[in-house]
Design a protein around this motif. Structure first.
Motif, PDB file in Angstrom:
ATOM      1  N   LEU A 199       9.476 -11.388 -14.172  1.00 51.95           N
ATOM      2  CA  LEU A 199       8.690 -12.053 -13.126  1.00 51.95           C
ATOM      3  C   LEU A 199       9.604 -12.776 -12.140  1.00 51.95           C
ATOM      4  CD1 LEU A 199       5.737 -13.026 -12.292  1.00 51.95           C
ATOM      5  CD2 LEU A 199       6.297 -15.086 -13.560  1.00 51.95           C
ATOM      6  N   SER A 224      11.749 -10.494 -10.006  1.00 51.83           N
ATOM      7  CA  SER A 224      10.971  -9.805  -8.974  1.00 51.83           C
ATOM      8  C   SER A 224      10.611 -10.756  -7.832  1.00 51.83           C
ATOM      9  CB  SER A 224       9.708  -9.171  -9.568  1.00 51.83           C
ATOM     10  OG  SER A 224       8.763 -10.159  -9.908  1.00 51.83           O
ATOM     11  N   LEU A 225      10.264 -12.004  -8.164  1.00 53.64           N
ATOM     12  CA  LEU A 225       9.894 -12.940  -7.103  1.00 53.64           C
ATOM     13  C   LEU A 225      11.105 -13.282  -6.225  1.00 53.64           C
ATOM     14  CD1 LEU A 225       7.451 -15.287  -9.052  1.00 53.64           C
ATOM     15  CD2 LEU A 225       6.856 -13.652  -7.274  1.00 53.64           C
ATOM     16  N   HIS A 277       7.046  -7.115 -11.058  1.00 55.69           N
ATOM     17  CA  HIS A 277       6.193  -8.307 -11.038  1.00 55.69           C
ATOM     18  C   HIS A 277       4.944  -8.089 -11.911  1.00 55.69           C
ATOM     19  CE1 HIS A 277       3.082 -10.902  -9.062  1.00 55.69           C
ATOM     20  NE2 HIS A 277       4.053 -11.779  -9.152  1.00 55.69           N
TER      21      HIS A 277
END
Ligand code: HEM
Length: 120
Positions: free
Chosen positions: A17, A20-21, A45
């Motif tokens: 997560l 990906s962010l 994500h």
């Protein structure tokens, strides 16, 4: 499966997560937003969020916590939803893109705090 298995999945999902962010934030700032990089970041994500939620509820099942969910868990679900909604920010507006470098770690820390201290 042992409890630790779910913890490992939880942490792995969080890793995906956050990578990906961070990737989306930089991608959205630096490039034209239609490029091919967008899709793998969205997949990472989504996969990260999926792992987090199944392992989170797996851990709850393991320790016998069910309905009604305690407030610290409801709060974590809310954080999870915010993490899900963040993808809308990157490709729609540049305003929050850099703020996210602070918001994401703070949300992560708060989710850890809720899990460790179960304050409510
Ligand atoms: C649907 C959402 C979520 C649920 C149901 C959930 C559930 C849980 C549960 C049951 C635990 C174990 C608590 C214990 O050891 O007694 C835990 C630990 C943890 N969660 Fe979550 N969680 C969720 C979302 C998140 C999110 C979004 C993050 C951060 C990005 C996060 C970060 C953590 C961390 C850091 C731990 C500590 C792991 C450890 O002590 O080894 N959780 N979570």
């Amino acid at each position: 499966m042992p409890f630790q298995f779910y913890t490992a999945l939880h942490i792995f999902g969080i890793g995906l997560l956050i990578v990906s962010l961070g990737g989306m934030s930089v991608h959205a700032i630096l490039t034209d937003k239609t490029q091919a990089l967008r899709r793998p970041l969205l997949v990472l994500h989504g996969f990260g969020l999926f792992l987090i939620v199944i392992s989170g509820f797996g851990m709850l099942a393991k320790v016998g916590i069910g309905w009604p969910l305690p407030l610290w868990i409801t709060s974590k679900v809310l954080i999870w939803i915010i993490f899900g909604g963040l993808i809308a920010v990157f490709y729609k507006t540049d305003i929050l893109n850099k703020a996210i470098w602070v918001i994401v770690p703070m949300l992560f820390l708060f989710a850890w705090y809720l899990a460790s201290f179960k304050p409510w």
